[in-house]
Design an enzyme around this catalytic site. Structure first.
Site, short mmCIF file in Angstrom:
data_model
loop_
_atom_site.label_atom_id
_atom_site.label_comp_id
_atom_site.label_asym_id
_atom_site.label_seq_id
_atom_site.Cartn_x
_atom_site.Cartn_y
_atom_site.Cartn_z
N ASP A 178 -6.01 2.17 -2.82
CA ASP A 178 -4.63 1.69 -2.62
C ASP A 178 -4.12 0.90 -3.83
O ASP A 178 -3.25 0.04 -3.70
CB ASP A 178 -4.52 0.81 -1.36
CG ASP A 178 -5.11 1.48 -0.13
OD1 ASP A 178 -4.80 2.66 0.09
OD2 ASP A 178 -5.91 0.83 0.57
N LYS A 183 -2.57 4.43 -7.65
CA LYS A 183 -3.00 5.47 -8.60
C LYS A 183 -2.01 6.63 -8.69
O LYS A 183 -1.89 7.28 -9.73
CB LYS A 183 -4.38 5.99 -8.19
CG LYS A 183 -5.47 4.94 -8.24
CD LYS A 183 -6.83 5.51 -7.85
CE LYS A 183 -6.92 5.90 -6.40
NZ LYS A 183 -6.73 4.77 -5.47
N GLY A 216 -4.60 9.04 0.03
CA GLY A 216 -3.18 9.30 -0.10
C GLY A 216 -2.61 8.70 -1.36
O GLY A 216 -2.87 7.54 -1.68
N HIS A 217 -1.87 9.50 -2.13
CA HIS A 217 -1.20 9.01 -3.32
C HIS A 217 0.31 9.10 -3.11
O HIS A 217 0.83 10.17 -2.78
CB HIS A 217 -1.61 9.82 -4.55
CG HIS A 217 -3.01 9.54 -5.00
ND1 HIS A 217 -3.66 10.30 -5.95
CD2 HIS A 217 -3.88 8.59 -4.63
CE1 HIS A 217 -4.88 9.82 -6.14
NE2 HIS A 217 -5.03 8.78 -5.34
N GLN A 232 -9.23 7.00 -3.77
CA GLN A 232 -9.84 5.79 -3.22
C GLN A 232 -10.25 4.84 -4.36
O GLN A 232 -9.55 4.77 -5.36
CB GLN A 232 -10.97 6.16 -2.27
CG GLN A 232 -10.43 6.99 -1.11
CD GLN A 232 -11.42 7.98 -0.55
OE1 GLN A 232 -12.23 8.54 -1.24
NE2 GLN A 232 -11.33 8.21 0.74
#
Length: 429
Positions: free
Chosen positions: A8, A11, A35-36, A220
Site C-alpha cells: 500500500d 506503487k 491492488g494498484h 505488496q
C-alpha cells in the site's frame, strides 16, 4: 520496483510514471490479492493482476510465473480497461508456467480464515492466494499452459480436486466444488487465454538482447514477503527483488536500478506486529488524510510513523538504489513528525529487525522528532518549492538509508510529482 513496507505504498502511480518510457512492464509475484491504483486526470484505475504499464499505449506487459492467476478476475479487469478506452490487444502476455487460482482455493482459504480467531487470524483477502501457492509447492497445481489441451487440463483438475476431496471433503461438497464445475469455470476463458501464453524467460531475455527496457513490477511489500516478512502475517510469495529472478526467469544481471517505494509514514492491513502504529489521535488523522483504505478489499489500514529500522532492512534485502516517496502531503498538518531510528528490546537499543520477526510486537520505538512544515505541499512539482522542513525530512531519510531520491509524490495525479533524478525522469505519452 518494490514496496519497502507492508504494501500500500503507492506503487501503482510510480509504475505508471516509469512505464511511460519502458518497453515492458513485468509482474513477478502475488495475485488478485494485490491492488494498484492510478489516477489519470478524471479517470481512476484499480488494477489487481494486470501490470500497471498497460495504461501506457506503447508498453507491453507480462504476468510472470511467480504470479497466481484468477482467470475470471483477469478478464473482468480487461473488460473494465476496454470500457475505459484502454486497448490491451497484443500487449498483454501471461507466462504458461503461471499457476491458476481455482474455486477450491477460495473455499479453502475462507474455511481456514473462519477457523482462526483473535491474534492468530492472518486477515487474508479471501482471494485463494495461499492455497493456490500451496498447490503449486505440493506439485499438484494447474498451470496456465494446461488450458491448451482440454484433456490434459481435465486430468490436472481431477488430480487436484481428488486430493482435496480426500483432505477436506465437507468443504468442497458443501459448495459443489466438483471436477465438472471447475472445468466449467475455466472453459469460457480458454480461447482468449491461449494467444496470450508465452515462455516468460524466453520473451524477456530476448527483449534484453534487443536492448529493450524492462520494468519489473512488484506487488505488496517487503514486510509481507513469505521469507523475509513478519511471518506468519505475510503473503504467500516472494515480494522482494529475489522474486524477480524466480518469478520471471531472468538472470541476476538483469537488475540495475532497484527502486523502493516508501510511503512518507507507515501503514499495514490485517494483523501482525507494527512497531510505530498510532492507534488513536495522530494515527486516525493519518488514516483520514491519506484515505487509507485498501484497493482490493476496502479494509481500513493501520497507520503510524516512518520506521527507519524497517526501511534499512528493506534496502538491504532488496539492494535498493533509489526511493520514491509517496503521500508527503499527508504530513502537511503536523507540527512535529517522529521518525523511528531504533528499537528498545530486552533493555538494549537495536538498529536491525530482529531475526525472529514475531518479536517486533515487543519492541519500543526510539524516535527522533523532526519539525513539521505546516504548509501545503499538495501539487508541488519542483523540489526547491517544497518547504525547507519537508526537504530536511526527505534528505534525512535518504542519508539514513544510503539511497538516492528518485521522486516525491505530492498527490494522486500523474502531474503531482517532484522528479529528483533526471536520468530516470519520464514523460507521459
Amino acid at each position: 520496483m518494490v514496496g519497502t513496507q507492508w504494501g500500500d505504498e503507492g506503487k501503482g502511480k510510480i509504475v505508471d510514471l516509469l512505464a511511460a518510457s519502458a518497453d515492458w512492464v513485468a509482474r513477478y509475484s502475488g495475485g488478485a490479492n494485490a491492488g494498484h491504483s492510478v489516477q489519470a486526470g478524471s479517470q481512476h484505475f484499480a488494477l489487481h493482476l494486470i501490470p500497471t504499464g498497460i495504461l501506457s499505449p506503447r508498453t507491453r506487459c507480462l504476468i510472470g510465473n511467480g504470479v497466481v492467476v484468477d482467470l475470471p478476475k483477469l478478464f473482468e479487469e480487461l473488460g473494465k480497461l476496454a470500457s475505459a478506452g484502454i486497448d490491451a490487444t497484443g500487449r498483454l502476455f501471461v507466462s504458461g508456467s503461471a499457476h491458476l487460482v481455482l474455486p477450491h482455493h477460495k473455499l479453502l482459504e475462507a474455511h481456514a480464515e473462519a477457523h482462526q480467531s483473535g491474534a492468530d487470524k492472518i486477515g487474508t483477502t479471501m482471494r485463494g492466494i495461499g492455497p493456490a501457492y500451496a498447490d503449486k509447492i505440493a506439485r499438484r497445481g494447474v498451470r496456465a499452459a494446461d488450458v491448451i489441451d482440454e484433456g490434459r487440463l481435465r486430468r490436472r483438475v481431477e488430480q487436484v480436486i481428488g486430493q482435496w476431496g480426500g483432505l477436506c471433503p465437507d468443504v468442497l461438497r458443501a459448495h459443489d466444488c466438483s471436477i465438472d464445475s471447475v472445468m466449467e469455470e475455466i472453459r469460457p476463458y480458454r480461447e482468449r487465454l491461449v494467444p496470450m501464453l508465452v515462455d516468460a524467460s524466453v520473451t524477456l531475455t530476448g527483449a534484453m538482447r534487443r536492448g529493450e527496457s524492462i520494468l519489473f513490477e512488484g506487488a505488496q511489500g517487503t514486510m509481507l514477503d513469505i521469507d523475509f516478512g513478519t511471518y506468519p502475517f505475510v503473503t504467500s510469495s516472494n515480494t522482494t527483488t529475489g522474486g524477480v529472478l524466480t518469478g520471471l526467469g531472468v538472470p541476476p544481471t538483469a537488475l540495475h536500478d532497484v527502486i523502493g517505494v516508501v510511503k512518507a509514514y507507515t501503514t499495514r492491513v490485517g494483523n501482525g506486529p507494527f512497531p510505530t502504529e498510532q492507534k488513536t489521535g495522530e494515527g486516525k488523522l493519518l488514516q483520514e488524510r491519506g484515505n487509507e483504505f485498501g484497493t482490493t478489499t476496502g479494509r481500513s489500514r493501520r497507520c503510524g510513523w516512518l520506521d527507519l529500522v524497517q526501511l534499512r532492512y528493506a534496502v538491504r534485502v532488496n539492494g535498493i538504489t533509489h526511493i520514491a516517496v509517496t503521500k508527503l502531503d499527508v504530513l502537511d498538518l503536523f507540527a512535529e513528525i517522529p521518525i523511528c531510528l531504533g528499537y528498545e528490546i530486552d533493555g538494549e537499543t537495536v538498529n536491525d529487525v530482529p531475526m525472529d520477526t514475531s518479536r517486533l510486537g515487543e519492541v519500543v520505538p526510539v524516535y527522533k522528532i523532526m519539525p513539521g512544515w505546516n504548509q501545503p505541499t499538495a501539487g508541488v512539482t519542483e523540489y526547491d518549492d517544497l518547504p525547507p522542513a519537508a526537504r530536511e525530512y526527505l534528505e534525512f531519510v535518504c542519508d539514513a538509508l544510503g539511497v538516492k531520491l528518485l521522486m516525491v509524490s505530492t498527490g494522486p495525479d500523474r502531474a503531482e510529482t517532484v522528479w529528483c533524478d533526471p536520468r530516470l525522469h519520464t514523460t507521459r505519452v
